[in-house]
Design an enzyme around this catalytic site. Structure first.
Site, PDB file in Angstrom:
ATOM      1  N   LEU A   1       0.837  -1.218   0.000  1.00 18.19           N
ATOM      2  CA  LEU A   1       0.000   0.000   0.000  1.00 18.19           C
ATOM      3  C   LEU A   1       0.867   1.261   0.000  1.00 18.19           C
ATOM      4  CD1 LEU A   1      -3.004  -1.031   2.302  1.00 18.19           C
ATOM      5  CD2 LEU A   1      -2.855  -1.070  -0.197  1.00 18.19           C
TER       6      LEU A   1
ATOM      7  N   PHE B   1       3.269  -8.645  -9.412  1.00 12.99           N
ATOM      8  CA  PHE B   1       2.972  -7.326  -9.983  1.00 12.99           C
ATOM      9  C   PHE B   1       3.650  -6.209  -9.189  1.00 12.99           C
ATOM     10  CE2 PHE B   1      -0.861  -9.787 -11.066  1.00 12.99           C
ATOM     11  CZ  PHE B   1      -1.092  -9.440 -12.373  1.00 12.99           C
ATOM     12  N   ALA B   2       4.032  -6.491  -7.939  1.00 16.75           N
ATOM     13  CA  ALA B   2       4.501  -5.417  -7.044  1.00 16.75           C
ATOM     14  C   ALA B   2       5.716  -4.726  -7.645  1.00 16.75           C
ATOM     15  CB  ALA B   2       4.851  -5.987  -5.676  1.00 16.75           C
TER      16      ALA B   2
ATOM     17  N   GLU C   1       7.589  -0.402  -8.108  1.00 14.36           N
ATOM     18  CA  GLU C   1       7.489   1.034  -8.340  1.00 14.36           C
ATOM     19  C   GLU C   1       7.411   1.150  -9.853  1.00 14.36           C
ATOM     20  OE1 GLU C   1       7.198   3.555  -6.314  1.00 14.36           O
ATOM     21  OE2 GLU C   1       7.382   2.411  -4.468  1.00 14.36           O
TER      22      GLU C   1
ATOM     23  N   THR D   1       7.795  -5.263 -18.283  1.00 16.67           N
ATOM     24  CA  THR D   1       7.401  -4.188 -19.208  1.00 16.67           C
ATOM     25  C   THR D   1       8.205  -4.238 -20.508  1.00 16.67           C
ATOM     26  OG1 THR D   1       7.554  -1.784 -19.457  1.00 16.67           O
ATOM     27  CG2 THR D   1       9.031  -2.752 -17.871  1.00 16.67           C
TER      28      THR D   1
ATOM     29  N   LYS E   1      13.566  -2.777 -13.749  1.00 14.46           N
ATOM     30  CA  LYS E   1      12.745  -3.901 -14.222  1.00 14.46           C
ATOM     31  C   LYS E   1      13.615  -4.889 -15.016  1.00 14.46           C
ATOM     32  CE  LYS E   1       8.848  -4.536 -13.902  1.00 14.46           C
ATOM     33  NZ  LYS E   1       8.030  -5.197 -12.851  1.00 14.46           N
TER      34      LYS E   1
ATOM     35  N   ARG F   1       3.427   5.111 -28.068  1.00 13.69           N
ATOM     36  CA  ARG F   1       3.258   3.984 -27.150  1.00 13.69           C
ATOM     37  C   ARG F   1       2.264   3.014 -27.792  1.00 13.69           C
ATOM     38  NH1 ARG F   1       7.202   6.101 -25.716  1.00 13.69           N
ATOM     39  NH2 ARG F   1       7.814   6.840 -23.663  1.00 13.69           N
TER      40      ARG F   1
ATOM     41  N   ASN G   1       1.516  10.359 -28.423  1.00  5.20           N
ATOM     42  CA  ASN G   1       0.898  10.932 -27.220  1.00  5.20           C
ATOM     43  C   ASN G   1      -0.095  12.045 -27.539  1.00  5.20           C
ATOM     44  OD1 ASN G   1       2.437   9.221 -25.672  1.00  5.20           O
ATOM     45  ND2 ASN G   1       4.049  10.718 -25.270  1.00  5.20           N
TER      46      ASN G   1
HETATM   47  P1  NAD Z   1       1.129   0.419  -9.814  1.00  2.29           P
HETATM   48  O1  NAD Z   1       2.193   1.384  -9.457  1.00  2.29           O
HETATM   49  O2  NAD Z   1      -0.254   0.930 -10.130  1.00  2.29           O
HETATM   50  O3  NAD Z   1       0.945  -0.643  -8.625  1.00  2.29           O
HETATM   51  C1  NAD Z   1       2.022  -1.229  -7.948  1.00  2.29           C
HETATM   52  C2  NAD Z   1       1.486  -1.897  -6.694  1.00  2.29           C
HETATM   53  O4  NAD Z   1       2.602  -2.521  -6.029  1.00  2.29           O
HETATM   54  C3  NAD Z   1       0.871  -0.913  -5.688  1.00  2.29           C
HETATM   55  O5  NAD Z   1      -0.340  -1.422  -5.184  1.00  2.29           O
HETATM   56  C4  NAD Z   1       1.917  -0.802  -4.585  1.00  2.29           C
HETATM   57  O6  NAD Z   1       1.355  -0.542  -3.307  1.00  2.29           O
HETATM   58  C5  NAD Z   1       2.555  -2.182  -4.642  1.00  2.29           C
HETATM   59  N1  NAD Z   1       3.933  -2.201  -4.132  1.00  2.29           N
HETATM   60  C6  NAD Z   1       4.933  -1.321  -4.413  1.00  2.29           C
HETATM   61  N2  NAD Z   1       6.054  -1.660  -3.736  1.00  2.29           N
HETATM   62  C7  NAD Z   1       5.759  -2.791  -3.043  1.00  2.29           C
HETATM   63  C8  NAD Z   1       6.505  -3.630  -2.174  1.00  2.29           C
HETATM   64  N3  NAD Z   1       7.781  -3.382  -1.889  1.00  2.29           N
HETATM   65  N4  NAD Z   1       5.894  -4.716  -1.643  1.00  2.29           N
HETATM   66  C9  NAD Z   1       4.589  -4.985  -1.913  1.00  2.29           C
HETATM   67  N5  NAD Z   1       3.844  -4.214  -2.710  1.00  2.29           N
HETATM   68  C10 NAD Z   1       4.416  -3.141  -3.278  1.00  2.29           C
HETATM   69  O7  NAD Z   1       1.707  -0.433 -11.015  1.00  2.29           O
HETATM   70  P2  NAD Z   1       0.956  -1.124 -12.231  1.00  2.29           P
HETATM   71  O8  NAD Z   1       0.820  -0.144 -13.322  1.00  2.29           O
HETATM   72  O9  NAD Z   1      -0.245  -1.835 -11.725  1.00  2.29           O
HETATM   73  O10 NAD Z   1       2.058  -2.176 -12.689  1.00  2.29           O
HETATM   74  C11 NAD Z   1       2.062  -3.502 -12.164  1.00  2.29           C
HETATM   75  C12 NAD Z   1       3.232  -4.259 -12.769  1.00  2.29           C
HETATM   76  O11 NAD Z   1       3.097  -4.279 -14.185  1.00  2.29           O
HETATM   77  C13 NAD Z   1       4.591  -3.612 -12.485  1.00  2.29           C
HETATM   78  O12 NAD Z   1       5.512  -4.640 -12.243  1.00  2.29           O
HETATM   79  C14 NAD Z   1       4.927  -2.869 -13.771  1.00  2.29           C
HETATM   80  O13 NAD Z   1       6.318  -2.787 -13.953  1.00  2.29           O
HETATM   81  C15 NAD Z   1       4.277  -3.769 -14.793  1.00  2.29           C
HETATM   82  N6  NAD Z   1       3.835  -3.106 -16.038  1.00  2.29           N
HETATM   83  C16 NAD Z   1       3.054  -1.977 -15.985  1.00  2.29           C
HETATM   84  C17 NAD Z   1       2.604  -1.402 -17.179  1.00  2.29           C
HETATM   85  C18 NAD Z   1       1.697  -0.193 -17.176  1.00  2.29           C
HETATM   86  O14 NAD Z   1       1.406   0.353 -18.254  1.00  2.29           O
HETATM   87  N7  NAD Z   1       1.179   0.256 -16.035  1.00  2.29           N
HETATM   88  C19 NAD Z   1       2.978  -1.964 -18.404  1.00  2.29           C
HETATM   89  C20 NAD Z   1       3.787  -3.109 -18.406  1.00  2.29           C
HETATM   90  C21 NAD Z   1       4.191  -3.669 -17.218  1.00  2.29           C
HETATM   91  P1  TYD Z   2       3.344   7.315 -18.786  1.00  2.05           P
HETATM   92  O1  TYD Z   2       1.858   7.158 -18.653  1.00  2.05           O
HETATM   93  O2  TYD Z   2       4.095   7.947 -17.657  1.00  2.05           O
HETATM   94  O3  TYD Z   2       3.923   5.891 -19.173  1.00  2.05           O
HETATM   95  P2  TYD Z   2       5.434   5.481 -19.669  1.00  2.05           P
HETATM   96  O4  TYD Z   2       6.367   6.591 -19.376  1.00  2.05           O
HETATM   97  O5  TYD Z   2       5.678   4.280 -18.815  1.00  2.05           O
HETATM   98  O6  TYD Z   2       5.305   5.177 -21.126  1.00  2.05           O
HETATM   99  O7  TYD Z   2       3.626   8.180 -20.082  1.00  2.05           O
HETATM  100  C1  TYD Z   2       3.125   7.783 -21.360  1.00  2.05           C
HETATM  101  C2  TYD Z   2       3.677   8.766 -22.371  1.00  2.05           C
HETATM  102  O8  TYD Z   2       3.102  10.055 -22.126  1.00  2.05           O
HETATM  103  C3  TYD Z   2       5.176   8.960 -22.262  1.00  2.05           C
HETATM  104  O9  TYD Z   2       5.718   9.105 -23.585  1.00  2.05           O
HETATM  105  C4  TYD Z   2       5.339  10.251 -21.475  1.00  2.05           C
HETATM  106  C5  TYD Z   2       4.107  11.042 -21.882  1.00  2.05           C
HETATM  107  N1  TYD Z   2       3.575  11.968 -20.831  1.00  2.05           N
HETATM  108  C6  TYD Z   2       3.315  13.305 -21.165  1.00  2.05           C
HETATM  109  O10 TYD Z   2       3.507  13.745 -22.307  1.00  2.05           O
HETATM  110  N2  TYD Z   2       2.822  14.103 -20.172  1.00  2.05           N
HETATM  111  C7  TYD Z   2       2.608  13.681 -18.903  1.00  2.05           C
HETATM  112  O11 TYD Z   2       2.195  14.485 -18.035  1.00  2.05           O
HETATM  113  C8  TYD Z   2       2.851  12.289 -18.596  1.00  2.05           C
HETATM  114  C9  TYD Z   2       2.617  11.735 -17.208  1.00  2.05           C
HETATM  115  C10 TYD Z   2       3.334  11.466 -19.601  1.00  2.05           C
END
Ligand code: NAD
Ligand code: TYD
Length: 352
Positions: A33, A79-80, A82, A132, A162, A222, A257
């Site tokens: 959390l 999934f956990a 940053e 990712t 990652k 993206r 974007n």
């Molecule tokens: P998010 O930041 O929304 O959620 C991360 C969750 O992990 C949170 O609930 C946080 O509380 C928990 N967390 C963080 N540190 C922790 C720790 N030390 N121990 C336990 N829990 C912890 O991230 P997301 O967007 O849901 O991404 C989930 C996974 O998918 C990540 O590994 C991310 O690298 C990967 N991913 C995300 C995207 C994307 O577009 N969001 C795309 C590809 C891969």
């Molecule tokens: P983001 O959602 O942070 O994902 P990632 O960096 O993991 O791809 O950003 C998506 C794209 O949008 C990335 O090219 C950065 C751009 N972006 C902006 O142009 N303005 C913003 O305020 C944010 C957060 C992202």
């Protein structure tokens, strides 16, 4: 049952909701959390015995060992993490801690648990690591999309952390035989997305009458994937993926974007027009670029499609409509996550 880490975050939360909508197999959900974890996302599971929530850290090896011994899951899905590139630029320490050391601890706890399982359970056990496409680096306009064979070239502290975790997962398979699977997915969007990321950030800023910040020229590309398609892909890989293999997951939706932001503005113009009758696109504002900003990501998902029969169900057109509509009708969730810590980040990144 399965052990999910980070199941109060965006993708993990959607995964847990989806999993329990599809099956009765219980989930232990371990989440620290952080600012990104929200139990409100899981509110519909209150009182549901199939969901066991544990507030804790994947760096806490003793807790991991205790949970594995107590609940004897057949799989761990990690999934956990940053997950926000901009935050990793301001402060990379937490990224190294959770993404690298946390994954290391989880691998070690899982290995200690797995080696002692009875033969049939040992053979069935899986450790699925969610990663990712950003680990592959950046593409030029004419480059082919990322295949699983692409060399790793991470450019941000987030993607480097990652990449490090992916290497650990691979090594635990090669060295110890831990039955691992890795998925590398493109940018997700959909419900419960924390509004620090582009799509939810733009929806909320537009409704608030604030500038819509576009980094640089807005021509970075993206490959957007609707979060439910990602969740379904993870279930496919968990059930049928080949041990030790990596699967790329993407939506065939390469969009710049600026076009993403314009599309959101158009949808809001139709669904919640501005009071002054002007288009939301008037709020678009070009701001300083992100350092080390990757120009283009694109995924070649043919391995997953051909070997496991997965294809995305949503196009960007259908997924973004659902997403905008979800944010418009879930203002309570939005109010709860945009608390003090959120405002601090907004001021730091975009100025008061
Ligand atoms: P998010 O930041 O929304 O959620 C991360 C969750 O992990 C949170 O609930 C946080 O509380 C928990 N967390 C963080 N540190 C922790 C720790 N030390 N121990 C336990 N829990 C912890 O991230 P997301 O967007 O849901 O991404 C989930 C996974 O998918 C990540 O590994 C991310 O690298 C990967 N991913 C995300 C995207 C994307 O577009 N969001 C795309 C590809 C891969
Ligand atoms: P983001 O959602 O942070 O994902 P990632 O960096 O993991 O791809 O950003 C998506 C794209 O949008 C990335 O090219 C950065 C751009 N972006 C902006 O142009 N303005 C913003 O305020 C944010 C957060 C992202």
């Amino acid at each position: 049952m399965i052990l999910v880490t980070g199941g109060a975050g965006f993708i993990g939360g959607n995964f847990v909701l989806d999993w329990l909508a599809q099956s009765n197999e219980p989930v232990i959900n371990l989440d620290k959390l952080t600012y990104a974890g929200n139990l409100d996302t899981l509110k519909s599971l209150d009182g549901d015995a199939r969901h066991i929530f544990v507030c804790g850290d994947i760096c806490d090896r003793a807790l991991l060992i205790k949970l594995l011994a107590e609940y004897t899951p057949r799989a761990v899905i990690n999934f956990a993490a940053e997950s926000h590139v901009d935050r990793s630029i301001h402060g990379p320490g937490d990224f190294i801690q959770t993404n690298v050391l946390g994954t290391f601890n989880l691998l070690e706890a899982a290995r200690a648990y797995w080696v002692k399982l009875p033969a049939n359970e040992k053979a069935a056990f899986r450790f699925l690591h969610v990663s990712t496409d950003e680990v592959y680096g950046t593409l030029e306009e004419q480059d082919p999309p990322f295949a699983e064979t692409k060399a790793y070239e991470p450019n941000s502290p987030y993607s480097a952390s990652k990449a490090a975790s992916d290497h650990l997962v691979r090594a635990w398979y090669q060295t110890y035989g831990l039955p691992v699977l890795t998925t590398n997915c493109s940018n997700n969007y959909g419900p419960y997305h924390f509004p620090e990321k582009l799509i939810p950030l733009v929806i909320l800023k537009a409704l608030d009458g604030k500038p819509l910040p576009i980094y640089g020229d807005g021509q970075q590309v993206r490959d957007w994937l609707y979060v439910n398609d990602h969740c379904r892909a993870i279930r496919c890989v968990l059930e049928a993926g080949k041990l030790g293999e990596t699967y790329n997951i993407g939506g065939h939706n390469e969009i710049a974007n600026l076009d993403v932001v314009k599309k959101i503005c158009e949808l809001l113009d139709a669904l919640r027009p501005r009071k002054d009758g002007e288009p939301y696109s008037k709020q678009i504002s070009f701001v300083q670029d992100r350092p080390g900003h990757d120009r283009r990501y694109a995924i070649d998902a043919r391995k997953l499609e051909q070997e496991l029969g997965w294809t995305p169900a949503e196009t960007f057109e259908t997924g973004i409509q659902k997403t905008v509509a979800w944010y418009l009708s879930n203002q309570e969730w939005v109010q709860n996550v945009t608390s003090g810590a959120y405002r601090e980040w907004m001021n730091k990144q975009y100025g008061a």
